[in-house]
Design a protein around this motif. Sequence first.
Motif, short mmCIF file in Angstrom:
data_model
loop_
_atom_site.label_atom_id
_atom_site.label_comp_id
_atom_site.label_asym_id
_atom_site.label_seq_id
_atom_site.Cartn_x
_atom_site.Cartn_y
_atom_site.Cartn_z
N LEU A 45 11.23 12.12 3.70
CA LEU A 45 11.95 12.38 2.45
C LEU A 45 11.25 11.72 1.26
O LEU A 45 11.16 12.32 0.18
CB LEU A 45 13.39 11.87 2.57
N LEU A 46 10.75 10.50 1.44
CA LEU A 46 10.03 9.83 0.34
C LEU A 46 8.78 10.60 -0.06
O LEU A 46 8.47 10.73 -1.25
CB LEU A 46 9.66 8.40 0.76
N SER A 47 8.07 11.13 0.93
CA SER A 47 6.88 11.94 0.65
C SER A 47 7.25 13.20 -0.12
O SER A 47 6.54 13.61 -1.05
CB SER A 47 6.17 12.32 1.95
N GLY A 48 8.37 13.80 0.27
CA GLY A 48 8.86 14.97 -0.45
C GLY A 48 9.23 14.64 -1.88
O GLY A 48 8.92 15.41 -2.81
N ILE A 49 9.86 13.49 -2.08
CA ILE A 49 10.25 13.07 -3.43
C ILE A 49 9.02 12.90 -4.32
O ILE A 49 8.96 13.42 -5.44
CB ILE A 49 11.03 11.74 -3.38
N VAL A 50 8.03 12.16 -3.83
CA VAL A 50 6.81 11.90 -4.62
C VAL A 50 6.09 13.20 -4.96
O VAL A 50 5.71 13.45 -6.12
CB VAL A 50 5.86 10.95 -3.86
N THR A 51 5.91 14.04 -3.96
CA THR A 51 5.19 15.31 -4.18
C THR A 51 5.91 16.20 -5.19
O THR A 51 5.30 16.70 -6.13
CB THR A 51 5.06 16.08 -2.84
N LEU A 52 7.21 16.36 -5.00
CA LEU A 52 7.97 17.27 -5.85
C LEU A 52 8.12 16.75 -7.27
O LEU A 52 8.00 17.51 -8.24
CB LEU A 52 9.35 17.52 -5.24
N MET A 53 8.35 15.46 -7.44
CA MET A 53 8.51 14.91 -8.78
C MET A 53 7.20 14.97 -9.56
O MET A 53 7.19 15.18 -10.78
CB MET A 53 9.03 13.47 -8.71
N LEU A 54 6.08 14.79 -8.87
CA LEU A 54 4.77 14.93 -9.54
C LEU A 54 4.57 16.35 -10.03
O LEU A 54 4.10 16.58 -11.15
CB LEU A 54 3.64 14.53 -8.57
N ILE A 55 4.94 17.32 -9.19
CA ILE A 55 4.80 18.72 -9.59
C ILE A 55 5.72 19.04 -10.76
O ILE A 55 5.33 19.73 -11.71
CB ILE A 55 5.11 19.65 -8.40
N VAL A 56 6.95 18.50 -10.72
CA VAL A 56 7.91 18.72 -11.82
C VAL A 56 7.37 18.16 -13.13
O VAL A 56 7.46 18.79 -14.19
CB VAL A 56 9.28 18.09 -11.48
#
Length: 292
Positions: A45-56
Amino acid sequence: MSLYPIKIIISTVCALIAFAGNSVLCRIALGQNLIDAASFTNIRLLSGIVTLMLIVLVKKKHILTQSKGSWLASCMLFVYAIAFSYGYISLDTGVGALILFGSVQITLIFVNVTSGNKLHYSEWLGLSTAFVGFVYLIFPSLTSPTISGMAIMALSGVAWAFYTLLGRSSQNPLSDTAYNFLRTLPFILFMFLLSFKSTTISQEGIVLAVLSGALASGIGYVIWYIALNELSISQAGVVQLFVPVIAAIGGVLFAQEQITLRLFISSVLVLGGILIVILGKSYCMKQALNEK
């Protein structure tokens, strides 16, 4: 064929591969004791958060309306993820995926029925067939620890079904998915405090969890939300029936698992039964329109 339907087809196929990829990655990590279930979920979940927030952040200037998901969707996401991990401690890749997505479809059908839609006899036949398939799959394990894994994976499927239903109204898949992941932070912290004394982590386990979170989950779920904008509930149900097949093949190729005769027969009964439900409903709707 125009480019738009092709986009939906590609999005759907990529999402299904991502779903199956999660099953394979999780099973390899937990089946080989490379990481504990709680740590796998937290890192995922943390990896998903970092990846998605960077893209956002990169695409923020190009987003006209930025919706931010919901706490309910985030809760469903976390329940799905944590139950998914603990379920795969004792389940093979194909079995876990079958229980997961079989539970998803049965939940979607149940929601449809409770919304006031009565079942046709063909739909009852399909549900009965699927239930027989589940019983046939779990019957030899009713007195073993595997039954707990099956129950936990079924819970994961129920949570994913509601996450799917919530995603059908998404106006901005990237933003909604990113903020749904971000809202899991309190749950991640709670799970860490609850389980840190029994943590087991290896470098390989971390890599598998990151791949699951950043690619198969984070980006994969954005793609799924994009596809959901153009898929009906029935269509979303049908296409997800392919995931257990893809996952079982992945388990054979990457986790040295075998596709047993019991799993094959159960898959035919469960997936075939659900398909009967969906096709039966479509037939009834067409008949009703023709009568008018």
